[in-house]
Design a protein around this motif. Structure first.
Motif, short mmCIF file in Angstrom:
data_model
loop_
_atom_site.label_atom_id
_atom_site.label_comp_id
_atom_site.label_asym_id
_atom_site.label_seq_id
_atom_site.Cartn_x
_atom_site.Cartn_y
_atom_site.Cartn_z
N THR A 1 0.85 -1.19 0.00
CA THR A 1 0.00 0.00 0.00
C THR A 1 0.88 1.24 0.00
O THR A 1 1.80 1.35 0.81
CB THR A 1 -0.94 0.02 1.22
OG1 THR A 1 -1.78 -1.14 1.19
CG2 THR A 1 -1.81 1.26 1.22
N LEU A 2 0.60 2.13 -0.93
CA LEU A 2 1.33 3.39 -1.08
C LEU A 2 0.33 4.53 -0.99
O LEU A 2 -0.84 4.37 -1.33
CB LEU A 2 2.07 3.42 -2.42
CG LEU A 2 3.04 2.27 -2.66
CD1 LEU A 2 3.46 2.23 -4.12
CD2 LEU A 2 4.25 2.40 -1.76
N ARG B 1 8.62 10.72 -4.76
CA ARG B 1 8.68 10.57 -3.30
C ARG B 1 8.11 9.21 -2.88
O ARG B 1 8.68 8.51 -2.05
CB ARG B 1 7.91 11.69 -2.61
CG ARG B 1 8.00 11.63 -1.07
CD ARG B 1 7.03 12.61 -0.41
NE ARG B 1 5.65 12.23 -0.56
CZ ARG B 1 5.02 11.28 0.14
NH1 ARG B 1 5.68 10.58 1.06
NH2 ARG B 1 3.74 11.02 -0.06
N VAL B 2 7.01 8.83 -3.50
CA VAL B 2 6.31 7.61 -3.10
C VAL B 2 6.91 6.36 -3.76
O VAL B 2 7.17 5.37 -3.09
CB VAL B 2 4.81 7.73 -3.44
CG1 VAL B 2 4.08 6.40 -3.24
CG2 VAL B 2 4.18 8.84 -2.60
N ARG C 1 -1.80 -1.30 -3.85
CA ARG C 1 -2.92 -0.37 -3.69
C ARG C 1 -2.29 1.01 -3.52
O ARG C 1 -1.41 1.20 -2.67
CB ARG C 1 -3.74 -0.73 -2.46
CG ARG C 1 -4.84 0.29 -2.16
CD ARG C 1 -5.68 -0.10 -0.95
NE ARG C 1 -6.42 -1.30 -1.28
CZ ARG C 1 -6.39 -2.43 -0.56
NH1 ARG C 1 -5.65 -2.51 0.53
NH2 ARG C 1 -7.10 -3.47 -0.92
N VAL C 2 -2.75 1.95 -4.32
CA VAL C 2 -2.28 3.32 -4.22
C VAL C 2 -3.46 4.16 -3.76
O VAL C 2 -4.47 4.24 -4.46
CB VAL C 2 -1.73 3.84 -5.57
CG1 VAL C 2 -1.32 5.30 -5.45
CG2 VAL C 2 -0.56 2.98 -6.04
N GLU D 1 -4.34 -1.17 -7.74
CA GLU D 1 -5.66 -0.61 -7.38
C GLU D 1 -5.45 0.84 -6.98
O GLU D 1 -4.70 1.14 -6.03
CB GLU D 1 -6.26 -1.40 -6.22
CG GLU D 1 -7.55 -0.82 -5.72
CD GLU D 1 -8.04 -1.45 -4.42
OE1 GLU D 1 -9.11 -1.07 -3.97
OE2 GLU D 1 -7.32 -2.32 -3.87
N LEU D 2 -6.09 1.75 -7.68
CA LEU D 2 -6.01 3.16 -7.34
C LEU D 2 -7.28 3.53 -6.58
O LEU D 2 -8.39 3.36 -7.07
CB LEU D 2 -5.88 4.02 -8.60
CG LEU D 2 -5.79 5.53 -8.37
CD1 LEU D 2 -4.55 5.89 -7.55
CD2 LEU D 2 -5.77 6.27 -9.70
N VAL D 3 -7.08 4.03 -5.37
CA VAL D 3 -8.19 4.45 -4.53
C VAL D 3 -8.14 5.98 -4.41
O VAL D 3 -7.17 6.52 -3.88
CB VAL D 3 -8.09 3.81 -3.12
CG1 VAL D 3 -9.24 4.29 -2.23
CG2 VAL D 3 -8.06 2.30 -3.23
N LEU D 4 -9.16 6.64 -4.92
CA LEU D 4 -9.23 8.09 -4.81
C LEU D 4 -9.92 8.44 -3.50
O LEU D 4 -11.06 8.06 -3.27
CB LEU D 4 -10.00 8.68 -6.00
CG LEU D 4 -9.38 8.38 -7.37
CD1 LEU D 4 -10.26 8.97 -8.47
CD2 LEU D 4 -7.96 8.91 -7.47
N ALA D 5 -9.19 9.13 -2.65
CA ALA D 5 -9.72 9.43 -1.31
C ALA D 5 -9.74 10.94 -1.06
O ALA D 5 -9.17 11.70 -1.79
CB ALA D 5 -8.85 8.73 -0.26
#
Length: 128
Positions: A3-4, A23-24, A58-59, A124-128
């Motif tokens: 997870t990033l 950075r990530v 997961r990002v 998996e891109l999670v927009l939060a």
């Protein structure tokens, strides 16, 4: 699963977007990813950086709305106008993209970044 986390408030324009990506994803590497969607695509395939040997990731893109605004119509327009002045870029493609941006409001640079991520189903891109 790896997870990033990207912090959207750190993104103010295209160069700062790649600063956040570096950075990530590139911590611990002795080189940095260039400001290029092709480079982003290559990096998401894995093989180096944080994704090296990662089966899945997961990002989480926190404050993504701030990034969407920062990489919106104005930044996209400026980028496309610069490409129209640079003979290294396909002028016809840049013109079509600019015309579509002006007529439809997109896709923006942010939209295109989302498309690049979507091309990598193991991420998996999670927009939060």
């Amino acid at each position: 699963m790896l997870t990033l986390r990207l912090y959207g408030l750190r993104v103010r324009d295209v160069p700062s977007f790649y600063d956040e990506i570096n950075r990530v994803f590139m911590a611990g590497e002795d080189w940095r990813l260039g400001s290029s969607l092709d480079a982003l695509d290559d990096m998401l395939r894995g093989g180096y950086g944080a994704l090296h040997d990662a089966e899945e990731a997961r990002v989480i893109w926190a404050e993504h709305a701030a990034s969407a605004e920062a990489l919106g119509v104005e930044v996209t327009r400026a980028q496309l106008l610069a490409k129209l002045e640079d003979p290294r870029f396909d002028q016809a493609i840049a013109r079509r993209k600019l015309d579509r941006l002006e007529a439809e409001g997109g896709p923006t640079y942010f939209d295109t970044v989302l498309e690049v991520f979507a091309d990598h189903p193991r991420i998996e891109l999670v927009l939060a």
